[in-house]
Design a protein around this motif. Structure first.
Motif, PDB file in Angstrom:
ATOM      1  N   GLY A 205     -23.794  43.868  65.923  1.00 31.63           N
ATOM      2  CA  GLY A 205     -22.664  44.729  65.577  1.00 31.63           C
ATOM      3  C   GLY A 205     -21.423  43.955  65.190  1.00 31.63           C
ATOM      4  N   ARG A 206     -21.618  42.843  64.462  1.00 40.53           N
ATOM      5  CA  ARG A 206     -20.534  41.944  64.037  1.00 40.53           C
ATOM      6  C   ARG A 206     -19.720  41.433  65.234  1.00 40.53           C
ATOM      7  NH1 ARG A 206     -21.048  41.720  58.805  1.00 40.53           N
ATOM      8  NH2 ARG A 206     -21.646  43.545  57.594  1.00 40.53           N
ATOM      9  N   GLY A 207     -20.424  41.266  66.345  1.00 34.48           N
ATOM     10  CA  GLY A 207     -19.785  40.704  67.531  1.00 34.48           C
ATOM     11  C   GLY A 207     -19.387  41.719  68.575  1.00 34.48           C
ATOM     12  N   PHE A 208     -19.499  43.017  68.249  1.00 33.59           N
ATOM     13  CA  PHE A 208     -19.127  44.039  69.239  1.00 33.59           C
ATOM     14  C   PHE A 208     -20.107  44.023  70.403  1.00 33.59           C
ATOM     15  CE2 PHE A 208     -17.027  47.478  71.025  1.00 33.59           C
ATOM     16  CZ  PHE A 208     -16.078  48.038  70.195  1.00 33.59           C
ATOM     17  N   LEU A 209     -21.348  43.702  70.128  1.00 33.55           N
ATOM     18  CA  LEU A 209     -22.379  43.702  71.170  1.00 33.55           C
ATOM     19  C   LEU A 209     -22.451  42.349  71.872  1.00 33.55           C
ATOM     20  CD1 LEU A 209     -24.957  45.688  69.049  1.00 33.55           C
ATOM     21  CD2 LEU A 209     -23.999  46.470  71.225  1.00 33.55           C
ATOM     22  N   THR A 210     -21.279  41.863  72.262  1.00 29.58           N
ATOM     23  CA  THR A 210     -21.165  40.614  73.011  1.00 29.58           C
ATOM     24  C   THR A 210     -20.110  40.813  74.092  1.00 29.58           C
ATOM     25  OG1 THR A 210     -19.370  39.608  71.719  1.00 29.58           O
ATOM     26  CG2 THR A 210     -21.609  39.344  70.865  1.00 29.58           C
ATOM     27  N   ASP A 211     -19.801  39.742  74.809  1.00 30.62           N
ATOM     28  CA  ASP A 211     -18.761  39.836  75.841  1.00 30.62           C
ATOM     29  C   ASP A 211     -17.409  39.360  75.320  1.00 30.62           C
ATOM     30  OD1 ASP A 211     -19.150  37.136  75.601  1.00 30.62           O
ATOM     31  OD2 ASP A 211     -19.890  36.835  77.639  1.00 30.62           O
ATOM     32  N   ALA A 212     -17.277  39.257  73.981  1.00 29.27           N
ATOM     33  CA  ALA A 212     -16.038  38.697  73.422  1.00 29.27           C
ATOM     34  C   ALA A 212     -15.326  39.641  72.463  1.00 29.27           C
ATOM     35  CB  ALA A 212     -16.357  37.381  72.704  1.00 29.27           C
ATOM     36  N   VAL A 213     -15.642  40.934  72.519  1.00 28.22           N
ATOM     37  CA  VAL A 213     -15.025  41.884  71.602  1.00 28.22           C
ATOM     38  C   VAL A 213     -13.569  42.145  71.982  1.00 28.22           C
ATOM     39  CG1 VAL A 213     -15.755  43.910  72.921  1.00 28.22           C
ATOM     40  CG2 VAL A 213     -15.352  44.110  70.458  1.00 28.22           C
ATOM     41  N   LYS A 214     -12.747  42.402  70.967  1.00 27.36           N
ATOM     42  CA  LYS A 214     -11.337  42.718  71.190  1.00 27.36           C
ATOM     43  C   LYS A 214     -10.874  43.692  70.111  1.00 27.36           C
ATOM     44  CE  LYS A 214     -10.264  38.322  68.884  1.00 27.36           C
ATOM     45  NZ  LYS A 214      -9.658  36.972  69.061  1.00 27.36           N
ATOM     46  N   PRO A 215      -9.724  44.353  70.283  1.00 26.23           N
ATOM     47  CA  PRO A 215      -9.256  45.329  69.298  1.00 26.23           C
ATOM     48  C   PRO A 215      -9.029  44.713  67.929  1.00 26.23           C
ATOM     49  CG  PRO A 215      -8.068  45.567  71.358  1.00 26.23           C
ATOM     50  CD  PRO A 215      -8.856  44.300  71.472  1.00 26.23           C
ATOM     51  N   ALA A 216      -9.106  45.536  66.893  1.00 23.03           N
ATOM     52  CA  ALA A 216      -8.977  45.067  65.509  1.00 23.03           C
ATOM     53  C   ALA A 216      -7.707  44.262  65.278  1.00 23.03           C
ATOM     54  CB  ALA A 216      -9.023  46.265  64.562  1.00 23.03           C
ATOM     55  N   SER A 217      -6.593  44.701  65.865  1.00 22.55           N
ATOM     56  CA  SER A 217      -5.303  44.051  65.623  1.00 22.55           C
ATOM     57  C   SER A 217      -5.240  42.615  66.133  1.00 22.55           C
ATOM     58  CB  SER A 217      -4.187  44.857  66.278  1.00 22.55           C
ATOM     59  OG  SER A 217      -4.382  44.942  67.680  1.00 22.55           O
ATOM     60  N   GLU A 218      -6.177  42.224  66.997  1.00 18.17           N
ATOM     61  CA  GLU A 218      -6.160  40.881  67.563  1.00 18.17           C
ATOM     62  C   GLU A 218      -6.968  39.870  66.745  1.00 18.17           C
ATOM     63  OE1 GLU A 218      -6.966  40.747  71.749  1.00 18.17           O
ATOM     64  OE2 GLU A 218      -5.824  42.594  72.140  1.00 18.17           O
ATOM     65  N   TYR A 219      -7.598  40.354  65.655  1.00 19.31           N
ATOM     66  CA  TYR A 219      -8.314  39.445  64.766  1.00 19.31           C
ATOM     67  C   TYR A 219      -7.389  39.025  63.625  1.00 19.31           C
ATOM     68  CZ  TYR A 219     -12.628  40.871  67.103  1.00 19.31           C
ATOM     69  OH  TYR A 219     -13.604  41.119  68.043  1.00 19.31           O
ATOM     70  N   PRO A 220      -7.574  37.833  63.057  1.00 18.10           N
ATOM     71  CA  PRO A 220      -6.734  37.399  61.938  1.00 18.10           C
ATOM     72  C   PRO A 220      -6.979  38.253  60.695  1.00 18.10           C
ATOM     73  CG  PRO A 220      -8.474  35.797  62.363  1.00 18.10           C
ATOM     74  CD  PRO A 220      -8.526  36.783  63.482  1.00 18.10           C
ATOM     75  N   GLU A 221      -6.051  38.217  59.764  1.00 21.97           N
ATOM     76  CA  GLU A 221      -6.125  39.044  58.562  1.00 21.97           C
ATOM     77  C   GLU A 221      -7.393  38.790  57.744  1.00 21.97           C
ATOM     78  OE1 GLU A 221      -4.723  41.539  57.131  1.00 21.97           O
ATOM     79  OE2 GLU A 221      -3.163  41.885  58.622  1.00 21.97           O
ATOM     80  N   TRP A 231     -13.767  49.291  65.004  1.00 20.77           N
ATOM     81  CA  TRP A 231     -12.804  48.618  65.875  1.00 20.77           C
ATOM     82  C   TRP A 231     -11.488  49.394  66.025  1.00 20.77           C
ATOM     83  CZ3 TRP A 231     -16.773  45.650  64.441  1.00 20.77           C
ATOM     84  CH2 TRP A 231     -17.139  44.573  65.244  1.00 20.77           C
ATOM     85  N   ASN A 232     -11.348  50.475  65.321  1.00 21.64           N
ATOM     86  CA  ASN A 232     -10.060  51.145  65.275  1.00 21.64           C
ATOM     87  C   ASN A 232      -9.946  52.328  66.243  1.00 21.64           C
ATOM     88  OD1 ASN A 232      -9.058  49.434  63.286  1.00 21.64           O
ATOM     89  ND2 ASN A 232      -9.936  50.663  61.634  1.00 21.64           N
ATOM     90  N   GLU A 233      -8.826  52.339  66.984  1.00 15.83           N
ATOM     91  CA  GLU A 233      -8.373  53.452  67.805  1.00 15.83           C
ATOM     92  C   GLU A 233      -9.473  54.083  68.648  1.00 15.83           C
ATOM     93  OE1 GLU A 233      -6.370  55.938  64.996  1.00 15.83           O
ATOM     94  OE2 GLU A 233      -4.818  54.435  64.593  1.00 15.83           O
ATOM     95  N   GLU A 234      -9.741  55.387  68.437  1.00 18.60           N
ATOM     96  CA  GLU A 234     -10.686  56.113  69.284  1.00 18.60           C
ATOM     97  C   GLU A 234     -12.112  55.574  69.150  1.00 18.60           C
ATOM     98  OE1 GLU A 234      -9.910  58.293  71.660  1.00 18.60           O
ATOM     99  OE2 GLU A 234      -7.856  57.722  71.114  1.00 18.60           O
ATOM    100  N   ASN A 235     -12.450  55.118  67.950  1.00 11.62           N
ATOM    101  CA  ASN A 235     -13.783  54.537  67.766  1.00 11.62           C
ATOM    102  C   ASN A 235     -13.975  53.340  68.694  1.00 11.62           C
ATOM    103  OD1 ASN A 235     -14.373  56.379  65.747  1.00 11.62           O
ATOM    104  ND2 ASN A 235     -13.850  54.985  64.085  1.00 11.62           N
ATOM    105  N   PHE A 236     -12.954  52.501  68.778  1.00 12.32           N
ATOM    106  CA  PHE A 236     -13.036  51.311  69.613  1.00 12.32           C
ATOM    107  C   PHE A 236     -13.264  51.695  71.078  1.00 12.32           C
ATOM    108  CE2 PHE A 236     -11.183  47.977  72.274  1.00 12.32           C
ATOM    109  CZ  PHE A 236     -11.816  46.849  71.764  1.00 12.32           C
ATOM    110  N   LYS A 237     -12.547  52.707  71.542  1.00  8.30           N
ATOM    111  CA  LYS A 237     -12.687  53.142  72.936  1.00  8.30           C
ATOM    112  C   LYS A 237     -14.098  53.644  73.213  1.00  8.30           C
ATOM    113  CE  LYS A 237      -7.819  54.531  73.389  1.00  8.30           C
ATOM    114  NZ  LYS A 237      -6.899  55.670  73.607  1.00  8.30           N
TER     115      LYS A 237
END
Length: 327
Positions: A205-221, A231-237
């Motif tokens: 899942g492009r890294g979501f299925l790991t122990d290192a996932v974080k919100p979209a805003s914390e990734y570089p541009e 990764w966005n808002e309610e989907n992320f939750k």
């Protein structure tokens, strides 16, 4: 590492492969030498299946340099299908016969080899009949420049039509616990019927299925996850809650959630070889460990109960997604 056969033409690959895209694009700043190091460690750990593409920047050069000492012991896959003069590159397709040949020659040069093991059409080209594409790749196979024909991001109709011209050994598409479009579109059934192997990209899942996932805003541009709906808002939750449940499930089996996600793929009733990408040797070792994980039918059912319909949010924006779901 155990090997399996994909397709009807005798393609033998390790139970897990390595995707190379992240060595050069899509996930922020990269270090080519780390890519070389990871590829060589993967080979020493038993991986023999390495994936790249012309559209991944300098990726073919990185992969070619890394595998040079053991080129004939591995299966090397690359792809064609984009107009490399377009801006952005992925905005325009080109699977015309002359361009397929041009890409093949350039990929041979970039990879430093005289044959390509698996040559994929990266994405369907609405302006070129798939029969023409299959015919050209078939000619390249006869000429010894390519060994096996693959499709990527294709629908059942294209797969069937192509397979009548040149046998399709593998389909590469996004597939994971998170992304189950192949089931919804009955593509899995087509692959089973025609005995075509499946090579899932983004199996974590492009890294979501790991122990290192974080919100979209914390990734570089320049990291594609910053703009991924999942990764966005309610989907992320929603998705994070599901992954936390999967983590708890994995902990009970004394494995990581990434290993659970990869094992889920490799325990399907289908010849599947996932190609997770990583820049970390530690993650590489973790991913390879998933080949030893056995899941029961009850385990598979329990995992599906956590994510019965996959993740919340689309893997691509609507205008882009239609190109990846064309029949």
């Amino acid at each position: 590492m155990d090997k399996i056969t994909l397709g009807t033409q005798g393609l033998r690959v390790s139970k897990i492969g390595l995707g190379g895209m992240g060595f050069s694009v899509a996930y922020g700043a990269s270090d080519p030498q780390k890519g070389v190091d990871v590829i060589r460690e993967a080979y020493h750990l038993g991986v023999n299946f390495f994936d790249t593409a012309e559209v991944y920047g300098d990726n073919e050069k990185i992969v070619g340099k890394a595998v040079k000492p053991f080129r004939d012991d591995i299966v090397l896959a690359t792809k064609f299908g984009f107009d490399m003069s377009a801006k952005p590159i992925t905005s325009k397709f080109n699977s015309r016969p002359d361009n397929i040949r041009k890409v093949a020659e350039n990929s041979l040069l970039q990879l430093g080899t005289d044959y390509i093991d698996v040559f994929y059409q990266h994405i369907p080209d609405p302006d070129v009949p798939i029969e023409e594409v299959a015919g050209v790749v078939g000619d390249l196979i006869k000429e010894g420049k390519v060994k096996y024909f693959g499709l990527s991001n294709s629908g059942s109709d294209s797969i069937r039509r192509a397979n009548k011209i040149t046998p399709v050994s593998v389909l590469q598409s996004e597939y994971s616990i998170f992304e189950r479009e192949l089931e919804d579109r009955h593509i899995i059934e087509t692959l089973q019927e025609l005995n075509i192997g499946l090579v899932p990209y983004a199996p974590l899942g492009r890294g979501f299925l790991t122990d290192a996932v974080k919100p979209a805003s914390e990734y570089p541009e320049d990291d594609m996850r910053r703009h991924d709906e999942r990764w966005n808002e309610e989907n992320f939750k929603y998705n994070l809650n599901a992954v936390n449940q999967l983590k708890a499930f994995a902990e009970n089996k004394h494995i990581s959630v990434a290993q659970l996600a990869l094992a889920w793929l490799m325990n399907q009733d289908l010849n599947v070889v996932p190609i997770p990408g990583t820049r970390s040797i530690k993650r590489l070792q973790e991913n390879i460990g998933s080949t030893q994980v056995k899941l029961s039918r009850q385990d598979l059912d329990d995992i599906l109960a956590i994510l019965p319909n996959g993740s919340a949010g689309s893997r691509y924006p609507a205008g882009v997604l239609e190109n990846f779901t064309r029949e």
